[in-house]
Design a protein around this motif. Structure first.
Motif, PDB file in Angstrom:
ATOM      1  N   THR A 211     -37.066  18.402 -12.437  1.00 51.36           N
ATOM      2  CA  THR A 211     -35.629  18.670 -12.405  1.00 51.36           C
ATOM      3  C   THR A 211     -35.351  19.937 -11.613  1.00 51.36           C
TER       4      THR A 211
ATOM      5  N   THR B 258     -30.487  18.706 -13.093  1.00 52.15           N
ATOM      6  CA  THR B 258     -30.481  17.460 -12.321  1.00 52.15           C
ATOM      7  C   THR B 258     -31.889  16.885 -12.338  1.00 52.15           C
TER       8      THR B 258
ATOM      9  N   VAL C 296     -31.054  11.615  -9.907  1.00 52.97           N
ATOM     10  CA  VAL C 296     -30.898  10.359 -10.651  1.00 52.97           C
ATOM     11  C   VAL C 296     -30.016  10.509 -11.896  1.00 52.97           C
ATOM     12  N   SER C 297     -29.933  11.714 -12.464  1.00 56.40           N
ATOM     13  CA  SER C 297     -29.015  11.941 -13.585  1.00 56.40           C
ATOM     14  C   SER C 297     -28.819  13.444 -13.744  1.00 56.40           C
TER      15      SER C 297
ATOM     16  N   ASP D  42     -24.457  12.252 -16.954  1.00 58.01           N
ATOM     17  CA  ASP D  42     -24.215  10.955 -16.316  1.00 58.01           C
ATOM     18  C   ASP D  42     -25.420  10.551 -15.476  1.00 58.01           C
ATOM     19  N   VAL D  43     -25.465   9.267 -15.154  1.00 59.74           N
ATOM     20  CA  VAL D  43     -26.447   8.754 -14.195  1.00 59.74           C
ATOM     21  C   VAL D  43     -25.855   8.941 -12.800  1.00 59.74           C
ATOM     22  N   LEU D  44     -26.679   9.405 -11.860  1.00 59.88           N
ATOM     23  CA  LEU D  44     -26.211   9.608 -10.483  1.00 59.88           C
ATOM     24  C   LEU D  44     -26.613   8.454  -9.576  1.00 59.88           C
ATOM     25  N   SER D  45     -27.776   7.840  -9.862  1.00 59.46           N
ATOM     26  CA  SER D  45     -28.231   6.711  -9.036  1.00 59.46           C
ATOM     27  C   SER D  45     -29.362   5.979  -9.765  1.00 59.46           C
ATOM     28  N   ASP D  46     -29.721   4.812  -9.230  1.00 63.21           N
ATOM     29  CA  ASP D  46     -30.842   4.046  -9.800  1.00 63.21           C
ATOM     30  C   ASP D  46     -32.136   4.278  -9.028  1.00 63.21           C
TER      31      ASP D  46
ATOM     32  N   PRO E  15     -37.447   8.065 -10.266  1.00 65.71           N
ATOM     33  CA  PRO E  15     -37.573   9.516 -10.448  1.00 65.71           C
ATOM     34  C   PRO E  15     -38.817  10.085  -9.768  1.00 65.71           C
TER      35      PRO E  15
END
Ligand SMILES: Cc1cc2nc3c(=O)[nH]c(=O)nc-3n(C[C@H](O)[C@H](O)[C@H](O)COP(=O)(O)O)c2cc1C
Length: 168
Positions: free
Chosen positions: A25, A76, A121-122, A148-152, A155
């Motif tokens: 992160t 993040t 990603v989140s 929140d989730v930022l993308s799929d 990781p």
């Protein structure tokens, strides 16, 4: 000043503990409008009710000092394409303040205004809830105010001092 025996113990401890794989992160905070961030793999989610997360920060860390003063931070979770970002926020070459985020897409977190890296990603946007002295580190527990989730995207992983990615 640590002895050779203590240094060897530290090396062996890192060698064993480093076999536990983690995500990666970027932890950020903002103090008097000045954002800063550092790479952190000690992030853990610890409670659902209330929503709490934990990070363990080295006592020499500038970001840790600022986080303690500001009382807020954001985390993040990085995507596997963000290896260079992870290296950058772990390195001493990066400038202090907003310049560290130049060229890296980010936006202020909804509660704390600390930078969220939008290619991650989140994210978790936190208020400092507890601070515990723990040897040469400081354990910070944060109450999550927004997430929140930022993308799929997959990781980024870290194990045995190396970055890695998930394989099928
Ligand atoms: C993959 C990775 C994970 C890291 N995890 C942590 C961590 O959990 N806690 C910590 O204090 N430092 C961690 N670091 C080291 C910090 O990112 C590094 O010391 C950084 O320069 C501290 O910046 P600062 O002094 O500006 O706060 C990690 C470094 C890497 C490469």
């Amino acid at each position: 000043m640590s002895t050779a025996v203590e240094q060897d113990l530290g090396r062996r401890f890192r060698h064993a503990a480093g076999r536990f794989p983690t995500g990666v992160t970027v932890l950020s905070t903002v103090e008097d409008g000045l954002p800063c961030g550092m790479t952190v793999s000690s992030f853990t989610s610890i409670s659902l009710d209330p929503l709490l997360v934990l990070v363990s920060l080295g006592n020499g860390s500038r970001t840790c000092e600022r986080l303690r003063r500001s009382g807020v931070f954001a985390v993040t979770v990085l995507a596997d394409a963000q290896q260079e970002v992870a290296r950058w926020f772990a390195g001493r070459a990066r400038p202090d303040g907003a310049g560290a985020f130049d060229g890296i897409p980010w936006r202020p977190a909804p509660h704390s205004s600390a930078p969220i890296l939008t290619d991650g990603v989140s994210f978790f946007d936190c208020v400092v809830e507890q601070v515990h002295a723990a040897g040469d580190h400081t354990v910070v527990i944060g109450a999550v105010r927004a997430f929140d989730v930022l993308s799929d995207r997959p990781p980024l992983l870290f194990v045995r001092s190396r970055f890695g990615r998930l394989t099928e």
